[in-house]
Design a protein around this motif. Structure first.
Motif, PDB file in Angstrom:
ATOM      1  N   GLN A   1       5.903   5.084 -21.360  1.00  0.00           N
ATOM      2  CA  GLN A   1       4.664   4.298 -21.570  1.00  0.00           C
ATOM      3  C   GLN A   1       3.752   5.002 -22.549  1.00  0.00           C
ATOM      4  O   GLN A   1       3.173   4.392 -23.428  1.00  0.00           O
TER       5      GLN A   1
ATOM      6  N   THR B   1       4.782  10.592  -0.021  1.00  0.00           N
ATOM      7  CA  THR B   1       5.355  11.683   0.781  1.00  0.00           C
ATOM      8  C   THR B   1       6.845  11.490   1.032  1.00  0.00           C
ATOM      9  O   THR B   1       7.570  12.443   1.238  1.00  0.00           O
ATOM     10  N   ASP B   2       7.323  10.232   1.006  1.00  0.00           N
ATOM     11  CA  ASP B   2       8.750  10.004   1.244  1.00  0.00           C
ATOM     12  C   ASP B   2       9.540   9.904  -0.049  1.00  0.00           C
ATOM     13  O   ASP B   2      10.700   9.516  -0.038  1.00  0.00           O
TER      14      ASP B   2
ATOM     15  N   SER C   1       4.993   4.613 -26.063  1.00  0.00           N
ATOM     16  CA  SER C   1       4.782   3.291 -26.664  1.00  0.00           C
ATOM     17  C   SER C   1       3.313   3.085 -27.016  1.00  0.00           C
ATOM     18  O   SER C   1       2.999   2.293 -27.873  1.00  0.00           O
ATOM     19  N   LEU C   2       2.415   3.770 -26.299  1.00  0.00           N
ATOM     20  CA  LEU C   2       0.990   3.691 -26.623  1.00  0.00           C
ATOM     21  C   LEU C   2       0.733   4.455 -27.932  1.00  0.00           C
ATOM     22  O   LEU C   2       0.159   3.967 -28.832  1.00  0.00           O
TER      23      LEU C   2
ATOM     24  N   MET D   1       0.832  -1.211   0.000  1.00  0.00           N
ATOM     25  CA  MET D   1       0.000   0.000   0.000  1.00  0.00           C
ATOM     26  C   MET D   1       0.863   1.257   0.000  1.00  0.00           C
ATOM     27  O   MET D   1       0.561   2.237  -0.686  1.00  0.00           O
ATOM     28  N   LYS D   2       1.961   1.215   0.774  1.00  0.00           N
ATOM     29  CA  LYS D   2       2.841   2.375   0.865  1.00  0.00           C
ATOM     30  C   LYS D   2       3.493   2.647  -0.485  1.00  0.00           C
ATOM     31  O   LYS D   2       3.577   3.777  -0.941  1.00  0.00           O
TER      32      LYS D   2
ATOM     33  N   ARG E   1       2.314   1.872  -3.380  1.00  0.00           N
ATOM     34  CA  ARG E   1       1.366   2.292  -4.409  1.00  0.00           C
ATOM     35  C   ARG E   1       0.758   3.654  -4.131  1.00  0.00           C
ATOM     36  O   ARG E   1       0.472   4.404  -5.056  1.00  0.00           O
ATOM     37  N   TYR E   2       0.500   3.975  -2.865  1.00  0.00           N
ATOM     38  CA  TYR E   2      -0.315   5.150  -2.586  1.00  0.00           C
ATOM     39  C   TYR E   2       0.384   6.250  -1.814  1.00  0.00           C
ATOM     40  O   TYR E   2      -0.166   7.336  -1.691  1.00  0.00           O
ATOM     41  N   ASP E   3       1.577   6.004  -1.287  1.00  0.00           N
ATOM     42  CA  ASP E   3       2.175   6.993  -0.413  1.00  0.00           C
ATOM     43  C   ASP E   3       3.404   7.583  -1.056  1.00  0.00           C
ATOM     44  O   ASP E   3       4.429   6.934  -1.162  1.00  0.00           O
TER      45      ASP E   3
END
Lengths: 254, 146
Positions: free
Chosen positions: B142, B125-126, B145-146, B118-119, B121-123
């Motif tokens: 990305q 701040t660090d 390439s699309l 979770m950290k 993917r979503y955090d």
């Protein structure tokens, strides 16, 4: 103080999601409680254990398998569960945050809750809309991305974590909506004995249509696709070859 | 006779504190030959399966490792030699207590993995400036390439 906790049943965080038939495949895929909802349940249970709250009610919207998610919430320490039954897909494809917020508004009016704790966002839809929508519908104060929650004599002192820093907010008026972020607490694991005990706790089932809420989606999902696969790397033979490739093909060196 | 078993099974407490007052004659421990399993052992296995569903290596691996170690004769040798003795009781309680401790360790691993995922993917701040620039550049590749 009565607390209402929103619990969402989502695809498990460790599952690699696949796209099938134009949408995310949900058949035979492991589904469990949203991690941010676990944090919200843990905070509600801690408030109850510290005698700041009298009752914690967990709410889940979805098909009949949502009762398993509710049992996990009850095993973590909630008193009662409310299951809002619907066959619509709850991962933004059919049932969307605006409708969910209307459902929650009806339940808050029915239960007369003082504090509504929800997760920051669902890991399937990644919207983060339900909390703010609900606060708007109830005309209630809201604190999103709560990283610390304290009860004081004026009400609730909440620390909010944003990209630009931490805000401390005093909530004086109830009902209030608080959206829980990752660092609020470490949720407890619902062990088997607790789940067995939770089977005795009452779970009320309501049909979503019976609440008199308009459930039609406001946003149409046009396309769902997997991210492009990572391109394969190549193995180079020597340092000179590597420098040559970096200079000429990748063009990152002059 | 069975009310102490159900109390030990329904709670997370250490078994020794619950069952220390009960004597040997209250139990009928049958050895492995007749195929009956001690209820505490069955309860421990159910806990393992419940936790193993969330364990990172997967349920088949957890089941295999736990079955092998629970069938290990060294955990309770008295079960094979003298099943009705108090020494068999003690050894069984020690083994089940150790098993419950290992289940708690497994829960710790699950919690840590979840927090780290979770950290990541979503955090943000660090995140340092270099990491942020790498992420934006990868997003740019990305898009190209699309």
């Amino acid at each position: 103080m009565k607390i209402l906790v929103g619990v969402k049943r989502v695809v498990d965080y460790a599952v690699k999601v696949r796209v099938a038939g134009g949408t995310v495949e949900l058949n035979n895929v492991k589904q469990s409680m949203n991690p941010f909802c676990e944090i919200a349940v843990e905070e509600a249970v801690r408030l109850k254990e510290n005698k700041h709250a009298d009752e914690v009610v967990a709410v889940s919207i979805g098909p009949k398998q949502c009762t398993e998610t509710l049992r996990t919430a009850l095993a973590m320490g909630c008193d009662r569960g409310i299951h809002v039954m619907t066959d619509m897909r709850t991962d933004y494809m059919q049932l969307q945050p605006f409708a969910v917020a209307h459902i929650f508004q009806k339940l808050v009016e029915k239960e007369q809750s003082d504090l509504i704790l929800v997760g920051k966002q669902g890991i399937d839809s990644d919207c983060g809309h339900t909390g703010p929508f609900l606060a708007g519908l109830l005309n209630a104060p809201q604190v999103t991305f709560a990283a610390k929650l304290q009860v004081n004599d004026k009400g609730l002192l909440v620390e909010r974590e944003t990209d630009s820093g931490t805000e401390t907010i005093q909530v004086k008026q109830f009902p209030a909506v608080v959206t829980c972020d990752l660092r609020l607490n470490e949720p407890r694991y619902a062990t088997l004995p607790n789940i067995m005990k939770a089977k005795k706790k009452p779970v009320e089932t309501i049909k979503a249509e019976d609440l008199g809420v308009d459930l039609t989606p406001l946003v149409e999902v046009v396309e769902v696709m997997e991210p492009p696969p990572r391109k394969e790397g190549i193995i180079v033979g020597s340092v000179d070859e590597l420098i040559d490739k970096l200079r000429n093909e990748a063009k990152v060196l002059k | 006779m069975f009310e102490n078993y159900s109390r030990a099974i329904d709670s997370d407490e250490s078994i020794d504190t619950i069952l220390c007052s009960v004597t040997v004659s209250d139990y009928s421990i049958v050895g492995t030959t007749s195929g009956m399993m001690n209820p505490l052992v069955r309860d421990l296995y159910k806990r393992v399966i419940h936790v193993g569903r969330d364990y990172p290596t997967g349920l088949p691996h957890v089941r295999k490792v736990w079955k092998d170690s629970m069938r290990n004769r060294a955990n309770c040798p008295a079960c094979y030699t003298d099943p009705a003795s108090s020494q068999c009781q003690e050894e069984l309680f020690h083994a089940v207590n150790r098993g419950r401790f290992m289940v708690k360790e497994m829960i710790g691993v699950i919690k840590l993995k979840k927090y780290r995922a979770m950290k990541q993917r979503y955090d943000r701040t660090d995140e340092t400036l270099e990491e942020a620039m790498d992420r934006v550049e990868r997003l740019g590749h990305q898009q190209q390439s699309l």
